[in-house]
Design a protein around this motif. Sequence first.
Motif: not given
Length: 68
Positions: A33-39, A27-28
């Motif tokens: 990965g979602k945070a990097v994609k959002g950035f 989950n981490v």
Amino acid sequence: MGSFSIWHWLIVLVVVMLIFGTKKLGNVGSDLGKAVKGFKDGVKGDEEKSSSTADKSTIDVDAKEKKS
């Protein structure tokens, strides 16, 4: 203290997996990965926004001849 060998890192990895479990670590990883994609999407969006703003500030006009 010296540098760590591969065995040190393997032991640390096993201890971390025992403490947190593989599900939580997965989950981490997905959250990261979602945070990097959002950035990346945010940076890309800012670049598109600034380029579209620059296009709107340019005014196209036709020059007319002055009659004497």
